[in-house]
Design an enzyme around this catalytic site. Structure first.
Site, PDB file in Angstrom:
ATOM      1  N   CYS A 179       0.830  -1.203   0.000  1.00 36.17           N
ATOM      2  CA  CYS A 179       0.000   0.000   0.000  1.00 36.17           C
ATOM      3  C   CYS A 179       0.864   1.252   0.000  1.00 36.17           C
ATOM      4  CB  CYS A 179      -0.975   0.026   1.157  1.00 36.17           C
ATOM      5  SG  CYS A 179      -2.218   1.328   0.949  1.00 36.17           S
ATOM      6  N   CYS A 222      -5.747   2.022  -4.418  1.00 34.06           N
ATOM      7  CA  CYS A 222      -5.262   2.684  -3.213  1.00 34.06           C
ATOM      8  C   CYS A 222      -6.230   3.805  -2.853  1.00 34.06           C
ATOM      9  CB  CYS A 222      -3.863   3.233  -3.453  1.00 34.06           C
ATOM     10  SG  CYS A 222      -3.088   3.870  -1.958  1.00 34.06           S
TER      11      CYS A 222
END
Length: 557
Positions: A307, A487
């Site tokens: 991430c 994301c």
């Protein structure tokens, strides 16, 4: 001479000659060990000649001969005894150095981890795959009998592992499937940013592993020590052997906290926190909600990391809270990024830069965190700007959110499955291993150039499931992965920039722009993150229900 260091006390080499001993002594060695029986080769000096030359230059010499291809358990014991007794450092030699490296590996099996042994020998140029099972077994020869055999073995029961197990189960009946993972608890890691922002409770991001393993799938609660892909075997801690017809590797990655000097000693105190750990995310919110003035650092290490937007998410949610509390003008926000850009896909950068400006954050590129002194509230960064010598600087802080350096797990990095950087080597479209046809990989551990996110694993799981089932049915790969990753960048409480993209930064939105325009902050994307994605994760992704995750078919040529 070709002297190869295993560690600070031992080097190994191919056959040496009597005339080499002076150079060996000059390089600081204090003893030599011969692991090659006399008379093995026509051009080989005897140990007596080597011993005499060694004594002449002040070196001790020891004879521990081992027949090529027949390293016995007693041989390893004798080598270990010699290493205990001889002055260090020691040079051990045989015809190529392999026997010496093998003897050291087996002699250290009860004191060093398998990964450390394999890493040391690999760095010296020696492959210990042939004795890995013995290393795992404490240096002793185990039986060749498999403790269990399965049609499909999945290593790792994180998001990728359980999702792919469920996807395979939903496509076929009667397969004998096993998942290997030692953990008792499964975490919804995308929720930890929200925990750190005071939005989720930490407990809502955790469930017992037993409650999530798909029905009919065997759970082997153990850690993997090594792989033997040529023998279709996975070696577990304790030297249990699990055989497979097909293997799927998805154990996630390793958060390398120890790579930053002093970090482990200060995590969870002295104002140092991280949303990358379940137990620390609540501390992030404690720090943010209690801070009224001072300097807040948010760090991002070199890529790859899981991430890539998470370091920024922590900064934005913190800045938003301070803004709402009316204390933002009293807080100095510094984003310390080892990379050179705010976000890797340029289409999303303008929206993010607006929030950087709103929160008055300073962007410090090419700043890599290398050390921290928690009690002194000081962090050190190596500044490595292009075409400029590296400079180490000290920065004081009142609060610091750390994103740790990240690597492939140790047992992956030293395995035959890894590429030169340590990640599982796959074809980026089919996710099949580039060398072993009955192995696939997905999730954070493999080397396809996609973002390492749970959303990526959600798309990869049906691709791997389709291709494994196709292989079982004697067909070629049926599905391909386009590099999709997502994301959700939490730029403020109530708004998100929903970044969705694939290989090469290609935008891959899941919704029409009139529903969610991912390049702009929207409340709809926040609703998706806060209310919709958690149940999708628990009740769809982990159960093989592929909402918005149908794999792209490979067209017949």
């Amino acid at each position: 001479m070709d002297l190869r260091a295993i560690n600070a006390t031992l080097s190994v080499s191919p056959q040496i000659l009597a005339r080499d001993l002076q150079k060996i002594a000059d390089q600081g060695y204090r003893a030599v060990v011969c692991n090659r029986p006399d008379g093995e080769g026509a051009d080989q000096p005897t140990f007596e000649e080597i011993e005499a030359a060694a004594k002449a230059v002040g070196l001790e010499a020891r004879y521990v001969p081992v027949v090529a291809g027949k390293v016995l358990d007693t041989d390893a014991d004798a080598f270990g005894a010699a290493m205990d007794q001889l002055p260090k450092p020691v040079l051990a030699y045989c015809r190529t150095g392999t026997r010496s490296a093998t003897l050291w590996s087996l002699s250290q099996a009860t004191t060093l981890s398998v990964a450390d042994i394999l890493a040391a020998t690999k760095s010296a140029g020696y492959d210990m795959a042939g004795v890995v099972r013995r290393i795992v077994n404490g240096g002793k020869t185990p039986t060749d009998r498999a403790d269990a055999s399965y049609d499909v073995v999945i290593v790792g029961a994180g998001a990728a592992g359980i999702a792919v197990a469920s996807s395979i189960e939903s496509r076929t009946l009667g397969l004998n499937i096993a998942v290997i993972d030692p953990a008792d608890v499964h975490y919804y890691q995308p929720g930890w940013t929200m925990v750190g922002g005071g939005i989720f409770d930490a407990q809502s991001t955790a469930k017992t592993m037993a409650s999530l393993i798909p029905r009919g799938v065997h759970w082997i609660k153990s850690a993997v020590a090594a792989f033997e892909p040529k023998d279709n075997a996975v070696i577990l801690d304790g030297c249990r052997v699990v055989k497979y017809k097909r293997l799927i590797v998805c154990p996630g990655l390793k958060l390398d906290w120890h790579k930053v000097d002093g970090l482990v000693d200060t995590l969870g105190k002295n104002g140092v926190t991280s949303n990358y750990r379940y137990d620390l995310a609540p501390y992030t919110w404690d720090l943010v909600s209690g801070m009224k003035q001072g300097r807040a650092l948010f760090t991002q290490p070199p890529m790859p990391i899981k991430c890539a937007g998470a370091p920024q998410k922590a900064m934005y949610l913190s800045g938003d809270h301070w803004f709402r509390q009316g204390v933002l003008d009293n807080i100095d926000i510094q984003f310390m990024n080892a990379g050179g850009v705010l976000f890797g896909v340029k289409d999303y950068v303008p929206a993010l830069e607006q929030y950087v400006q709103k929160y008055g954050a300073d962007l410090n590129f090419f700043h890599n965190l290398v050390a921290v002194d928690g009690p002194a509230k000081t962090a050190w960064f190596d500044v490595a700007k292009p075409d400029t010598p590296v400079e180490r600087i000290a920065v004081e802080f009142d609060m610091m959110h750390v994103t740790p350096p990240q690597t492939a797990p140790d047992f992956i990095r030293v395995s035959p499955l890894a590429d030169a950087a340590g990640w599982v080597d796959v074809d980026q479209a089919t996710l099949r291993h580039t060398e072993y046809d009955n192995i696939w990989s997905l999730g954070d551990v493999m080397n396809a150039p996609n973002a390492k996110t749970a959303a990526a694993a959600r798309m990869q799981a049906p691709v791997v499931a389709n291709n494994v089932v196709a292989d079982i049915n004697g067909k070629s790969a049926a599905a391909q992965y386009n590099g999709y990753g997502s994301c959700p960048l939490t730029v403020e409480r109530g708004k998100i920039v929903l970044a969705e993209f694939g290989y090469g930064g290609t935008l891959l939105p899941s919704f029409p722009t009139w529903v969610i325009d991912g390049t702009k902050p929207t409340r709809a994307a926040w609703l998706l993150k806060e209310k919709i994605l958690p149940p999708v994760y628990w009740k769809a992704m982990l159960r093989g229900r592929e909402w918005l995750a149908k794999p792209e078919k490979i067209s017949a040529s």
